[in-house]
Design a protein around this motif. Sequence first.
Motif, mmCIF file in Angstrom:
data_model
loop_
_atom_site.group_PDB
_atom_site.id
_atom_site.type_symbol
_atom_site.label_atom_id
_atom_site.label_comp_id
_atom_site.label_asym_id
_atom_site.label_seq_id
_atom_site.Cartn_x
_atom_site.Cartn_y
_atom_site.Cartn_z
ATOM 1 N N ALA A 159 0.827 -1.209 0.000
ATOM 2 C CA ALA A 159 0.000 0.000 0.000
ATOM 3 C C ALA A 159 0.855 1.251 0.000
ATOM 4 N N VAL A 160 1.957 1.230 0.751
ATOM 5 C CA VAL A 160 2.857 2.387 0.790
ATOM 6 C C VAL A 160 3.534 2.575 -0.566
ATOM 7 N N ARG A 161 4.008 1.482 -1.149
ATOM 8 C CA ARG A 161 4.647 1.600 -2.469
ATOM 9 C C ARG A 161 3.660 2.117 -3.518
ATOM 10 N N GLU A 162 2.419 1.677 -3.423
ATOM 11 C CA GLU A 162 1.394 2.084 -4.402
ATOM 12 C C GLU A 162 0.719 3.404 -4.032
ATOM 13 N N ARG A 163 1.052 3.942 -2.876
ATOM 14 C CA ARG A 163 0.476 5.199 -2.381
ATOM 15 C C ARG A 163 -1.046 5.144 -2.397
ATOM 16 N N THR A 164 -1.580 4.110 -1.775
ATOM 17 C CA THR A 164 -3.015 3.846 -1.824
ATOM 18 C C THR A 164 -3.600 3.702 -0.423
ATOM 19 N N TYR A 180 -13.567 10.246 9.107
ATOM 20 C CA TYR A 180 -12.546 11.133 9.671
ATOM 21 C C TYR A 180 -11.154 10.573 9.402
ATOM 22 N N ARG A 181 -10.980 9.283 9.637
ATOM 23 C CA ARG A 181 -9.679 8.645 9.447
ATOM 24 C C ARG A 181 -9.258 8.682 7.967
ATOM 25 N N ILE A 182 -10.193 8.424 7.059
ATOM 26 C CA ILE A 182 -9.871 8.454 5.625
ATOM 27 C C ILE A 182 -9.377 9.842 5.226
ATOM 28 N N LEU A 183 -10.146 10.858 5.580
ATOM 29 C CA LEU A 183 -9.787 12.220 5.187
ATOM 30 C C LEU A 183 -8.469 12.657 5.814
ATOM 31 N N LEU A 184 -8.248 12.282 7.068
ATOM 32 C CA LEU A 184 -7.004 12.662 7.735
ATOM 33 C C LEU A 184 -5.805 11.957 7.106
ATOM 34 N N MET A 185 -5.939 10.653 6.810
ATOM 35 C CA MET A 185 -4.830 9.912 6.199
ATOM 36 C C MET A 185 -4.503 10.455 4.805
ATOM 37 N N ALA A 186 -5.530 10.784 4.043
ATOM 38 C CA ALA A 186 -5.285 11.345 2.710
ATOM 39 C C ALA A 186 -4.559 12.681 2.819
ATOM 40 N N HIS A 187 -4.947 13.483 3.786
ATOM 41 C CA HIS A 187 -4.321 14.793 3.983
ATOM 42 C C HIS A 187 -2.873 14.642 4.435
ATOM 43 N N LYS A 188 -2.619 13.709 5.338
ATOM 44 C CA LYS A 188 -1.278 13.537 5.888
ATOM 45 C C LYS A 188 -0.301 12.918 4.899
ATOM 46 N N THR A 189 -0.778 11.965 4.109
ATOM 47 C CA THR A 189 0.126 11.196 3.257
ATOM 48 C C THR A 189 0.139 11.623 1.796
ATOM 49 N N GLY A 190 -0.969 12.206 1.321
ATOM 50 C CA GLY A 190 -1.076 12.492 -0.104
ATOM 51 C C GLY A 190 -1.396 11.266 -0.936
ATOM 52 N N ILE A 229 -8.769 20.103 4.988
ATOM 53 C CA ILE A 229 -9.209 18.728 4.764
ATOM 54 C C ILE A 229 -10.613 18.707 4.170
ATOM 55 N N MET A 230 -11.505 19.555 4.668
ATOM 56 C CA MET A 230 -12.866 19.589 4.121
ATOM 57 C C MET A 230 -12.871 20.155 2.704
ATOM 58 N N TYR A 245 -11.474 11.677 -10.391
ATOM 59 C CA TYR A 245 -10.809 11.915 -9.103
ATOM 60 C C TYR A 245 -9.307 11.671 -9.226
ATOM 61 N N LEU A 246 -8.906 10.534 -9.813
ATOM 62 C CA LEU A 246 -7.485 10.240 -9.969
ATOM 63 C C LEU A 246 -6.792 11.305 -10.807
ATOM 64 N N ALA A 247 -7.475 11.738 -11.873
ATOM 65 C CA ALA A 247 -6.882 12.749 -12.755
ATOM 66 C C ALA A 247 -6.714 14.086 -12.045
ATOM 67 N N SER A 248 -7.535 14.328 -11.009
ATOM 68 C CA SER A 248 -7.474 15.610 -10.296
ATOM 69 C C SER A 248 -6.331 15.676 -9.294
ATOM 70 N N LEU A 249 -5.750 14.529 -8.969
ATOM 71 C CA LEU A 249 -4.705 14.496 -7.952
ATOM 72 C C LEU A 249 -3.378 14.992 -8.525
ATOM 73 N N PRO A 250 -2.570 15.670 -7.733
ATOM 74 C CA PRO A 250 -1.221 16.034 -8.192
ATOM 75 C C PRO A 250 -0.430 14.774 -8.507
ATOM 76 N N HIS A 251 0.517 14.883 -9.410
ATOM 77 C CA HIS A 251 1.383 13.739 -9.681
ATOM 78 C C HIS A 251 2.070 13.324 -8.389
ATOM 79 N N PRO A 252 2.141 12.007 -8.102
ATOM 80 C CA PRO A 252 2.714 11.560 -6.821
ATOM 81 C C PRO A 252 4.086 12.143 -6.514
ATOM 82 N N SER A 253 4.911 12.326 -7.550
ATOM 83 C CA SER A 253 6.265 12.831 -7.297
ATOM 84 C C SER A 253 6.249 14.291 -6.845
ATOM 85 N N ASN A 254 5.101 14.966 -7.054
ATOM 86 C CA ASN A 254 5.015 16.374 -6.689
ATOM 87 C C ASN A 254 4.252 16.611 -5.390
ATOM 88 N N LYS A 255 3.784 15.537 -4.758
ATOM 89 C CA LYS A 255 2.987 15.730 -3.557
ATOM 90 C C LYS A 255 3.489 14.883 -2.415
#
Length: 259
Positions: A159-164, A180-190, A229-230, A245-255
């Motif tokens: 999961a860490v390697r796939e950033r998922t 709450y946990r989903i939104l917080l984890m997404a915010h913390k990890t990208g 987060i909201m 949604y996936l297309a809206s995310l910054p490229h992983p190398s930039n976030k």
Amino acid sequence: MPTLEPITDETLVQAVVRFLECPDARDGLAWLTCHLPGTAEIFVAGGALRNIVMAAVYGRSPPTRDIDCFIGGLPKAFSLSDVFAHQSAEPTDLNGMRWHPVGSDLVFDLCLLPDFVVIEAAGWAPTFDNLLAGIDFTMNAIVYDVQRHRLVERGCRAAVRERTIAFNSRLIPDKGLIAYRILLMAHKTGFALAPPVFAFLRQQIPLETLTQVKGLLRAKQGKAAAQAIMADYNRLCHCPSYAAYLASLPHPSNKFPWK
């Protein structure tokens, strides 16, 4: 579904051991060992270990400010609150205690294994395997058995390697808490949400639950972080599809939010 897998990568195991031997972690675990019955089993799980995996994969990770510990091997009548009666500690949302050792920069989130919200809700036996099966997301599904010196995962490294951010446990006792946990984890990890997690946020969060989530974010993360987060959640809800949604995310190398 991921399966339980002992981690034998000596570099990673030694990184976990070094972290647990740093003074704040070592002293806290030593205090616990001295103040719990001799039958106690201490399992370190989740975020602190995930951050070690992230550092191994990416060379950096979010800061570790707390350690999640689950405690097994104790009689049913045992009370954690009695152990911390004269310590700086308060109850948590997950049936445990949050302990602030004097002079330590680390906080310990402690929970008796039978009281772990998923094990309790499912009526599962309070075992090491069921602890791993009950952890919320695969990226957090990693546990170190302090007494037996073994490190076991359930899909964490992948999961860490796939950033998922993907569900590890299918049981959701509290929708507000897991949102709450989903939104917080997404915010913390990208990291990106897996399709079922994306669908959960889009389709299974009624207005009253969303209000609960907003309150939790403000209380636990502060007003500024809660607003950020909201804002991420609102952008997600405006995506017409998972592909959008996936297309809206910054490229992983930039976030890397933890830079």
